[in-house]
Scaffold this motif. Structure first.
Motif, short mmCIF file in Angstrom:
data_model
loop_
_atom_site.label_atom_id
_atom_site.label_comp_id
_atom_site.label_asym_id
_atom_site.label_seq_id
_atom_site.Cartn_x
_atom_site.Cartn_y
_atom_site.Cartn_z
N GLU A 264 0.93 -1.25 0.03
CA GLU A 264 -0.08 0.22 0.01
C GLU A 264 0.84 1.19 0.08
O GLU A 264 2.11 1.20 0.46
CB GLU A 264 -0.97 -0.09 1.16
CG GLU A 264 -1.98 -1.17 1.25
CD GLU A 264 -2.50 -1.28 2.65
OE1 GLU A 264 -3.79 -1.73 2.47
OE2 GLU A 264 -2.21 -0.86 3.67
N PRO A 265 0.21 2.35 -0.59
CA PRO A 265 1.23 3.62 -0.45
C PRO A 265 1.42 3.96 1.03
O PRO A 265 0.69 3.86 1.94
CB PRO A 265 0.39 4.59 -1.03
CG PRO A 265 -0.59 3.91 -1.98
CD PRO A 265 -1.03 2.54 -1.18
N MET A 266 2.75 4.40 1.06
CA MET A 266 3.20 4.77 2.60
C MET A 266 3.80 6.03 2.35
O MET A 266 4.50 6.51 1.36
CB MET A 266 4.30 3.75 3.08
CG MET A 266 3.76 2.32 3.33
SD MET A 266 2.38 2.06 4.36
CE MET A 266 2.97 2.58 5.97
N GLY A 289 4.32 6.09 -3.34
CA GLY A 289 4.47 5.74 -1.60
C GLY A 289 4.46 4.09 -1.72
O GLY A 289 4.82 3.60 -0.86
#
Ligand SMILES: Cc1cc2nc3c(=O)[nH]c(=O)nc-3n(C[C@H](O)[C@H](O)[C@H](O)COP(=O)(O)OP(=O)(O)OC[C@H]3O[C@@H](n4cnc5c(N)ncnc54)[C@H](O)[C@@H]3O)c2cc1C
Lengths: 415, 1014
Positions: A264-266, A289
């Protein structure tokens, strides 16, 4: 319309209704000077340089699906040139230099980000190979550094460098000029630039036959009809072997599934590319991300763009071992491509046994980084009907002479 | 007031168990049975996050896995969980949750203004600018974009939890335990088949939980409870809840699913694993994964307070939490009326139903009218208002072609807008297995196209809307699946009678324009964005633009606009996006193509994927039978170990205060002057036998085999088909058709695989059996001038004389009373015996040898000394002197190659390049400075200069300080090296210095080989 901040503002005022197509959607003409089979990065780059530097007029790229839909849009986008052997080093370095000015050249931001590529060493054997590679890189004019565990810890603090690790990290090579790029943008940027130079990009046009006359290629048979051309180039990655078969010869390539996945985008957490051959995983963080993660090929041959789940669980074990803090991040999406691997893990570029038919394939797990350079030298090879000096070591007849460029041994993960 | 939006009664929550939790720094309460989302709604909290690109305020859209907005950072270090979907988080006492992508908090987000810049940030804007300089991009623009992008933060600490994997075989696996899944599982299980029923929810029941329907005259809950009860009594049935099927693998036979074991129990970690990854391999798979309600794309459709109609109903009925006080329903179908009716009956005021259909009719429409709800027919919502929460909606009349709207505008005040644009069957797993979906005009969604070898799909996942029909088909599917797996006769019991809802008599409304008469090409009012993908802020205008720019393939559009690229993988946006694109091209939904469906269905933590195989358990540590002895030796912490493949081998055995160099020097001297002892058990060992074994080995080995007499041993080389050396070892002939082979430690598994691959795929006619016996035989290499003297008293039955037991032979007998095979081979150049005994006797043999030998100077040594000793003799180490580009001839081993017989690699070697005179070959190097150890891997050049590229002649493969030779020795691969003997070359060093070296023969010790017989 040239892209720039000002064109963006101008178009914002027009509610973005004036943007022209990035490329046209023409119908196939009856004949071209050169037909490129395969609308991946390599095929489109070849077409671009044919039009731009070789002055060829009528060029078409035929693509069975949507451009970039092969490995070009499925790869983990690692770009580096720190290969061991001279032949590879020169070819990939040539490409890296083009990368450095590519966004401007194409007037399309390919988001080339020189954030540095680390190759970890986990054993004395790895250290020896790493040392050999960086010293060879140095003499080939390629930037390369050795980071001992202390330096590594400050360069990439997330790594677990504890000596108690199952495969402790003894250091890493670093190529600062290496990094990542946005794969779709590379495809679109080359397509747009080639289209501007008059190249016809023919999507949903699958080559089904390669007609020949007297040992010479005469064009291609496609799902959109027969198209004539005195010169045809196969730039079809995982499908290169099936296309060669249409032209009546075999290639020393095996197609395997290769998977990749993203988290997942972080928020920003990893600002370099980390690759480990010994525990087999590599990772970088995209501008959106997501952590972009890959590992090795599935051992069996196949043409389905998917692989086995066990490969994924193994690579995540390796990743979490290297980066214990990643354990609670999540895999968001996974996919597979088909990689065309040659016995020596190096590409095949140049002439084929059929006159007028050229090959650019065998990039396997690591050809994205070569996209611009490969396109440029291949274009010259096609135009002059003679291999560009940089591709002389990579011609098909190396399998007959035995002059292989075997990058398995000491090149780190082959991406 | 606590939980002001909580109903006094109703719902599947436990009002006797109140729970406290914190969201965005504020304390709230909820009840056991709540999700974080339902508890927030009960507390009237709707603003839960900020959007990806424009940082717009966002609320809870759904009540399940499809949630695009409500992502939260959960818990505290070290158990922080980023990007959890609030709609699927079970509320627990003490839960701490924070919104993501906003700072300092969700109401006052500093980047909230980004939305104003939206006109400058259309789809793919970043491709069109930031072109000036790669340095500016790398150091200014990219970091800005990266900082703005991304959801949660990575935890600071390593994960304290553990995760496991479990593999299970089943006859029938049913994914989804709603009415259809439950029925299918019941029908299959009744036949006695082994069934697994899995569901992501906290309990089976799916859409029946918290519904007003009846089955066979009883409330739906009761039917669910009875079904569960029955399943629990059937043998061989596994029901897994909180378990999400992530993907369907291996041609649709393996369901990979994540079971969350402790997240709902405590916030401080449970006992046992936190999650379990199931690999359910089964004969048949039934998918009953339901359908997701589709939002409608209209201007400003993203405010907190805008919710899917079914979700609003779920919150009220299942959780007893009202998502607002005054609602408007915007729908294209009658099914959604149920939500309005049910919500009204729970005390919510329905201000209006805005129905896009000009002429809606049916029982629910009548019922709504009877309840006095005003229905605006043929209308659409064209704008919404409210800063952090919905305050009103604007509606207009749809023009007949649906592409534009007509005045007048009407404003309706409300705090909840329920939306229903129809239903999208969930076919993710079906598509993982290669199944296709196509537009189904009746269902108004994409439904699976059945095909051979594909899973069965039942219930709303198959587009079956009517419950009675869904149950009936599911029962049949369950029974048939069981029969296919060998259970029952395929007949199923009849389905319960149910109260039906309205048929799916909806219409298509893909996108609402807010501008009268704009021919559907509406730009919209300034700042009024119509979102398709709420998570990625992809708008309908973005899709228009993608189309305009020629990105008309749905995969291109997805990549360009990011529609469907979020953590929800487009569950609520994929269909809308695809159809809006198709319509831009001028086609209808039937021409739309959906983007590929990529596993997993919902994201899975890396920890779960890794399972137990992390950290110390990442890979097996292989140990020889003597590992404890090695650890103890010397009592100063024992040996220093070196990982070699999976093994940990002793590298050297330091005495107190000894450095590695001194320890190795001592060990080397002992081995050359008295005797050394090496644990060589890690060498790969293969027992090869069978009538055709000689033929087989002849083909595999580049060196001769057939001529080897029984009782003798030979050095053997294994090449790949390209002629390059890949492994070396020994072959000992035990009997006519029985060999004992050894391989290098690192390549043991590879070499056995290589042999098996040829045997099984190319030469299946050869009758040969290969068995790895690496861990059957412990091997101690006793070597040195005193080896015979040490061994003799321990092997009284064995004549160790040179005549009776010559070099390269083997003998069986007893050593220290242990049955042994003794091989007279030598990797050191000294008189040497490799003594093989059954694995468990390794320690006994070691002790016996040392007991006899220690007084004579016998000294254990590790791999480092072994490397020095073999390098002194010029013996190669595969992987150090070779790298896949070196032939036996390059190593000076050409004389050992077979000249007549065929073998793998023979043709490869015959190729011109492998015959070139100037190939890199093995030579020795003599450093000018006798103490200058050359870093291994260093390049060798004729003369160093600053020119780049500078041609390299080769590289240093090995270099050690040799205590016996009294100086540094080195081996190298050098171009045309034999012709360069005597030449001086240069080795550039890292610090810029140069080492001068002279090319010499690669043998530094006992070149005549006089010492090997002792
Ligand atoms: C998971 C994964 C990770 C990777 N990671 C990296 C990395 O980090 N770094 C790196 O440098 N490389 C990486 N690679 C390798 C890299 O992606 C490829 O080497 C490179 O993209 C190949 O580009 P291409 O243009 O030759 O092939 P492709 O992009 O595959 O293009 C070939 C095109 O030919 C078309 N085609 C095939 N048959 C026909 C036909 N009969 N008619 C018409 N068209 C046809 C295909 O549809 C396809 O679009 C990775 C690959 C994968 C799969």
């Amino acid at each position: 319309m040239r892209h720039s901040f000002f064109s963006l503002i101008r178009n914002a005022l027009g509610h973005h209704r004036e943007w022209p197509p990035l490329w046209r959607d023409p119908d196939p003409k009856a004949a071209y000077d050169v037909i490129i089979i395969g609308g991946g990065g390599h095929g489109l780059a070849t077409a671009y340089y044919l039009a731009k530097e070789q002055g060829l007029g009528r060029i078409a790229v035929v693509e069975k699906g949507w451009i970039g839909g092969g490995n070009s849009a499925r790869n983990t986008t690692i770009v580096r040139s720190n290969y061991l052997w001279d032949a590879s080093a020169h070819l990939y370095e040539h490409s890296l230099r083009i990368w450095e000015g590519l966004s401007r050249e194409l007037n399309f931001n390919v988001m080339f980000s020189q954030r540095g590529v680390l190759n970890l060493a986990h054993s004395l054997h790895d250290v020896r190979d790493a040392h050999r590679r960086i010293r060879a890189n140095d003499l080939n004019g390629i930037d390369a550094e050795w980071l001992d565990p202390t330096k590594l810890a400050s360069y990439c603090p997330l790594l677990d460098i504890s000596p108690e690790a199952r495969y402790p990290i003894l250091g890493a090579t670093l190529q600062r000029r290496g990094g990542t790029a946005r794969h779709d943008a590379v495809v679109w940027g080359f397509a747009r630039a080639a289209d501007r130079l008059g190249v016809d990009i023919l999507q949903h046009c699958e080559v089904t036959g390669i007609p020949r006359e007297g040992g010479k290629v005469t064009g291609v048979e496609t799902t959109r009809g027969v198209i004539k051309a005195p010169k045809v180039a196969i730039v079809a990655a995982g499908h290169a072997g099936t296309l060669a078969a249409m032209a009546g010869f075999r290639l020393p390539l095996v197609s395997h599934p290769l998977q990749a996945l993203v988290s997942e985008p972080m928020k920003p957490l990893l600002d370099c590319v980390v690759m480990s051959n010994a525990v087999h995983v590599y990772v970088s963080q995209s501008d959106k991300g997501e952590l972009v993660i890959g590992a090795g090929i599935d051992p069996y041959a196949g043409y389905a763009q998917k692989g086995s789940f066990s490969i994924i669980t193994e690579q995540m074990g390796a990743l979490v071992s290297l980066f214990p803090r990643f354990s609670r991040l999540r895999m968001m999406r996974s996919w597979g491509g088909i990689v065309d691997t040659a016995p020596d893990a190096s590409p095949i570029i140049g002439k084929s046994p059929v006159e007028g038919l050229y090959l650019n394939c065998g990039w396997g797990t690591g050809g994205f980084k070569a996209t611009p350079g490969s396109g440029q030298v291949f274009a010259q090879t096609i135009a002059r009907d003679a291999p560009h000096p940089l591709v002389v070591p990579f011609t098909l007849d190396r399998f007959t002479t035995g002059a292989l460029v075997d990058e398995h041994g000491a090149a780190g993960v082959a991406h | 007031m606590e939980q002001p939006f909580r109903l006094k009664a109703g719902g599947r929550i436990d009002r006797t168990r109140p729970l406290r939790f914190v969201f965005d720094g504020k304390g709230y309460s909820g009840y056991a049975g709540d999700t974080l989302a339902s508890a927030l709604i009960a507390n009237g909290v709707h603003l839960v996050g900020r959007s990806f690109k424009y940082h717009r305020p966002r609320g809870i859209l759904s009540a399940g896995a499809e949630e695009p907005n409500a992502l939260v950072q959960l818990g505290l270090e070290p158990r922080l969980v980023p990007n959890a979907r609030a709609t699927q988080v079970d509320l627990i006492h003490g839960l701490e949750a924070d919104p993501v992508n906003c700072w300092p908090n969700v109401r006052r987000d500093v980047l909230a203004g980004l939305g104003l810049a939206a006109p400058l940030m259309p789809a793919g804007f970043y491709y069109k600018t930031f072109l000036a300089s790669r340095h500016l991009w790398r150091h200014v623009f990219e970091p800005l974009i990266r900082r703005a992008a991304g959801w949660g933060r990575v935890p600071e600490d390593p994960d304290p939890d553990v995760y496991t994997h479990r593999h299970l075989h089943r006859d029938v696996v049913v994914v989804g335990a709603g009415p259809a899944g439950l029925a299918a599982a019941l029908a299959a299980a009744r036949t006695g088949a082994r069934v697994a029923l899995i569901d992501e929810g906290t309990e089976p029941g799916g859409s029946l939980l918290g519904q007003t329907r009846t089955l066979d005259g009883h409330p739906a809950d009761q039917w669910v409870a009875e079904g569960r009860e029955e399943l629990s009594h059937l043998p061989e049935v596994l029901v897994l809840t909180r378990t999400t099927a992530a993907g369907l693998y291996d041609d649709g036979t393996t369901v990979v699913a994540e079971e969350r074991l402790t997240d709902h129990l405590t916030s401080h970690g449970g006992h046992g694993p936190r999650a379990r990854l199931w690999w359910l391999t089964s004969k048949t798979v039934i998918l009953a994964t339901g359908a997701h309600e589709r939002p409608i794309v209209f201007p400003e459709n993203d405010r907190p307070g805008i919710m899917l109609a079914s979700a609003a109903r779920t919150y009220a009925l299942r959780y007893g939490a009202l998502p607002g006080k005054r609602m408007v329903l915007f729908t294209t179908n009658s099914a959604a009326y149920e939500s309005a009716i049910d919500l009204q009956s729970r005390g919510l005021r329905v201000e209006a139903i805005v129905d896009a259909r000009p002429d809606p009719s049916g029982p629910h429409v009548d019922m709504a009218e009877a309840l006095g709800i005003h229905i605006h027919k043929g209308c659409a919502v064209t704008a919404t208002d409210g800063r952090h929460h919905l305050e009103s909606v604007e509606i207009m009349l749809l023009s007949p072609d649906l592409r534009t709207v007509q005045a007048p505008r009407k404003l309706i005040e409300c705090d909840l807008l329920c939306v229903s644009g129809g239903w999208s069957p969930v076919a993710h797993l079906y598509r993982h297995a290669g199944g296709q979906v196509e537009w189904n005009a009746e269902v108004r969604g994409f439904t699976p196209v059945p095909g051979p070898g594909l899973p069965r799909v039942v219930g709303s996942a198959a587009g079956t809307h009517a419950l009675s029909q869904a149950l009936e088909r599911a029962l049949t599917a369950g029974a048939e699946a069981a029969r296919e797996a060998g259970f029952g006769d395929g007949s199923a019991s009849s389905a319960p009678r149910v109260t039906e809802t309205d048929a799916l008599d909806g219409m298509d409304l893909w996108r609402v324009s807010d501008q009268p008469g704009d021919g559907g090409r509406a730009i919209g009012r300034p700042g009024h964005l119509s979102f398709v993908d709420l998570q990625n802020d992809a708008t309908a205008a973005d899709i228009d633009q993608a189309h305009r720019e020629g990105l008309t393939n749905v995969e291109h559009m997805k990549r360009y606009t990011l529609t469907g690229f979020g953590t929800d993988q487009g569950k609520t946006s994929q269909v809308n996006g695809a159809v809006i694109l198709a319509r831009a091209v001028g086609e209808g939904p039937e021409a739309a193509r959906l983007t590929a469906q990529r596993p997993p269905y919902t994201p899975i933590t890396f920890g779960t994927l890794a399972g137990r195989r992390v950290g110390g358990l990442l890979d097996t540590v292989r140990e020889t039978a003597l590992q404890d002895i090695h650890r103890d030796l010397g009592k100063n912490g024992g040996a220093v170990f070196e990982p070699v493949g999976q093994w940990l081998r002793p590298r050297f055995y330091p005495k107190a205060g000894e450095t590695m160099d001194r320890a190795v020097a001592r060990e080397c001297r002992a081995a050359r002057q008295e005797a050394g002892l090496l644990d060589a058990s890690t060498l790969g060992k293969i027992d090869a036998q069978g009538p055709d074994v000689v033929e087989f080995l002849e083909r595999i080995y580049a060196t001769p085999v057939a001529s080897l007499p029984i009782g003798k041993v030979r050095y053997g080389l294994v090449c790949k088909d390209d002629g390059m050396l890949v492994d070396d070892g020994t072959l000992a002939r035990l009997e006519e058709t029985h060999f004992h082979l050894t391989t290098t430690t690192g390549n043991a598994a590879w070499t056995l695989n290589w042999m098996e691959e040829w045997l099984q795929t190319e030469w299946p006619d050869l009758r040969v059996r290969l068995t790895s016996v690496t861990e059957q035989w412990a091997v101690l290499a006793l070597s040195g001038p005193k080896a015979r003297e040490i061994l003799a008293p321990l092997a009284p039955g064995m004549d160790l004389s040179v005549e009776a037991f010559p070099f390269m032979t083997w003998r069986a007998g007893a050593v220290a009373g242990i049955p042994a095979r003794v091989f007279r081979v030598s990797f050191t150049g000294e008189l040497s015996f490799e003594i093989n005994v059954p694995w468990r006797y390794g320690p006994a043999l070691w002790k016996a040898l040392l007991a006899k030998g220690a007084p004579l100077g016998l000294t254990p040594h590790g791999t480092e000394t072994m490397h020095v000793l073999r390098a002194e003799k010029g013996f190669i180490l595969v992987g150090q002197e070779t790298d896949g580009s070196v032939t036996p001839r390059d190593l000076g081993l050409g004389g050992m190659l077979k000249t007549k017989r065929d073998f793998i690699g023979k043709r490869g070697m015959a190729r011109s390049d492998l015959q070139r005179p100037d190939r890199k070959v093995l030579v020795g190097l003599r450093t000018d400075d006798p103490a200058q150890v050359l870093p291994e891997g260093s390049p060798i050049v004729e003369a160093m200069s600053s020119a780049r590229p500078l041609p390299m002649l080769g590289h240093v493969t090995s270099s050690y300080l040799s205590p016996m030779v009294g100086r540094v020795i080195a081996l190298a691969l050098v171009k045309g090296g034999r012709e360069r003997l005597g030449q001086t070359l240069q080795v550039p060093l890292e610090d810029g210095d140069l080492a001068k070296v002279t090319v010499v023969e690669p043998v530094f010790w006992d070149p005549e080989g006089k010492r090997r017989d002792g």
